[in-house]
Design a protein around this motif. Structure first.
Motif, short mmCIF file in Angstrom:
data_model
loop_
_atom_site.label_atom_id
_atom_site.label_comp_id
_atom_site.label_asym_id
_atom_site.label_seq_id
_atom_site.Cartn_x
_atom_site.Cartn_y
_atom_site.Cartn_z
N ILE A 104 0.88 -1.17 0.00
CA ILE A 104 0.00 0.00 0.00
C ILE A 104 0.92 1.22 0.00
O ILE A 104 1.49 1.58 1.02
CB ILE A 104 -0.94 0.00 1.22
CG1 ILE A 104 -1.81 -1.25 1.21
CG2 ILE A 104 -1.78 1.27 1.25
CD1 ILE A 104 -2.64 -1.45 2.45
N ASP A 105 1.09 1.78 -1.19
CA ASP A 105 2.06 2.86 -1.37
C ASP A 105 1.38 4.13 -1.85
O ASP A 105 0.84 4.17 -2.95
CB ASP A 105 3.12 2.44 -2.39
CG ASP A 105 3.89 1.20 -1.94
OD1 ASP A 105 4.39 1.21 -0.81
OD2 ASP A 105 3.97 0.23 -2.72
N PRO A 106 1.42 5.18 -1.03
CA PRO A 106 0.82 6.44 -1.46
C PRO A 106 1.65 7.12 -2.55
O PRO A 106 2.86 6.87 -2.67
CB PRO A 106 0.82 7.29 -0.19
CG PRO A 106 1.92 6.73 0.64
CD PRO A 106 2.00 5.27 0.30
N ASP A 107 0.99 7.95 -3.34
CA ASP A 107 1.69 8.75 -4.34
C ASP A 107 2.34 9.98 -3.71
O ASP A 107 3.37 10.45 -4.15
CB ASP A 107 0.72 9.22 -5.43
CG ASP A 107 0.14 8.07 -6.22
OD1 ASP A 107 0.87 7.07 -6.44
OD2 ASP A 107 -1.03 8.15 -6.62
N VAL A 108 1.69 10.50 -2.67
CA VAL A 108 2.19 11.69 -1.99
C VAL A 108 1.79 11.63 -0.52
O VAL A 108 0.74 11.09 -0.18
CB VAL A 108 1.66 12.99 -2.66
CG1 VAL A 108 0.15 13.11 -2.52
CG2 VAL A 108 2.34 14.24 -2.13
N VAL A 109 2.65 12.18 0.33
CA VAL A 109 2.34 12.35 1.75
C VAL A 109 2.39 13.84 2.01
O VAL A 109 3.38 14.51 1.70
CB VAL A 109 3.36 11.61 2.65
CG1 VAL A 109 3.16 11.98 4.11
CG2 VAL A 109 3.24 10.10 2.45
N ILE A 110 1.32 14.38 2.55
CA ILE A 110 1.22 15.81 2.82
C ILE A 110 1.42 16.03 4.31
O ILE A 110 0.71 15.46 5.13
CB ILE A 110 -0.14 16.37 2.37
CG1 ILE A 110 -0.33 16.15 0.87
CG2 ILE A 110 -0.26 17.85 2.74
CD1 ILE A 110 -1.74 16.44 0.38
N TYR A 111 2.41 16.83 4.64
CA TYR A 111 2.69 17.19 6.03
C TYR A 111 2.31 18.65 6.23
O TYR A 111 2.96 19.55 5.73
CB TYR A 111 4.17 16.95 6.34
CG TYR A 111 4.66 17.50 7.65
CD1 TYR A 111 3.89 17.41 8.80
CD2 TYR A 111 5.90 18.11 7.75
CE1 TYR A 111 4.33 17.91 10.01
CE2 TYR A 111 6.37 18.61 8.96
CZ TYR A 111 5.58 18.52 10.08
OH TYR A 111 6.02 19.01 11.28
N LEU A 112 1.20 18.88 6.93
CA LEU A 112 0.77 20.24 7.25
C LEU A 112 1.53 20.68 8.48
O LEU A 112 1.30 20.18 9.58
CB LEU A 112 -0.73 20.29 7.51
CG LEU A 112 -1.64 20.03 6.33
CD1 LEU A 112 -3.10 20.03 6.77
CD2 LEU A 112 -1.43 21.06 5.24
N ASN A 113 2.44 21.60 8.31
CA ASN A 113 3.28 22.04 9.41
C ASN A 113 2.64 23.25 10.09
O ASN A 113 2.46 24.30 9.47
CB ASN A 113 4.68 22.39 8.89
CG ASN A 113 5.68 22.54 10.01
OD1 ASN A 113 5.33 22.55 11.18
ND2 ASN A 113 6.94 22.64 9.64
N VAL A 114 2.26 23.05 11.36
CA VAL A 114 1.59 24.08 12.14
C VAL A 114 2.20 24.06 13.54
O VAL A 114 2.35 22.99 14.13
CB VAL A 114 0.06 23.81 12.24
CG1 VAL A 114 -0.63 24.91 13.03
CG2 VAL A 114 -0.55 23.66 10.86
#
Length: 130
Positions: A22-32
């Motif tokens: 199970i491999d994502p195309d992108v990982v989004i890290y919302l830095n807050v």
């Protein structure tokens, strides 16, 4: 496509996903910053009749429903701090597992700007015309 929100939370979970192919195309890290996250959590309220989410400061509920909105029992500063400690403890392993596909987004931007950046990342690639 698919979206996982808040998962994996640990390096072990990331490795389990990889092992299951199970491999994502992108990982989004919302830095807050933590202080801002705590402010957002503590002010969050829900209308139990509609399920709509509001924020006392950033998106207040209409006057006619302000008396019925509720706060989740875990939306306290103390519980948010515990969740953030766990997040920071495991963040390095998650970022290492997905370093080639992680995109960091400044989550302190206006909501529409954060949405715009995420939308660009998730937009399908244009199909080349032959």
């Amino acid at each position: 496509g698919w979206l996982l929100d808040g998962f994996p939370r640990t390096g072990v979970q990331a490795e389990a996903l990889k092992a299951a192919n199970i491999d994502p195309d992108v990982v989004i890290y919302l830095n807050v910053p933590d202080e801002m996250l705590i402010e957002r959590v503590v002010g969050r309220r829900m209308d139990p009749e509609t399920g709509l989410i509001y924020h006392l400061k950033f998106d207040p509920p209409p006057k006619e429903i302000e008396d019925r909105v509720t706060q989740r029992s875990d939306d306290t500063a103390e519980k948010a701090k515990v969740r953030l400690e766990q997040f920071h403890e495991h963040l390095g392993a998650i970022l290492d597992a997905y370093k080639e596909i992680t995109v960091e987004i400044d989550g302190t931007q206006a909501k529409k700007d954060v949405f715009g950046e995420i939308s660009k990342l998730l937009a399908p690639e244009p199909v080349a015309k032959k």
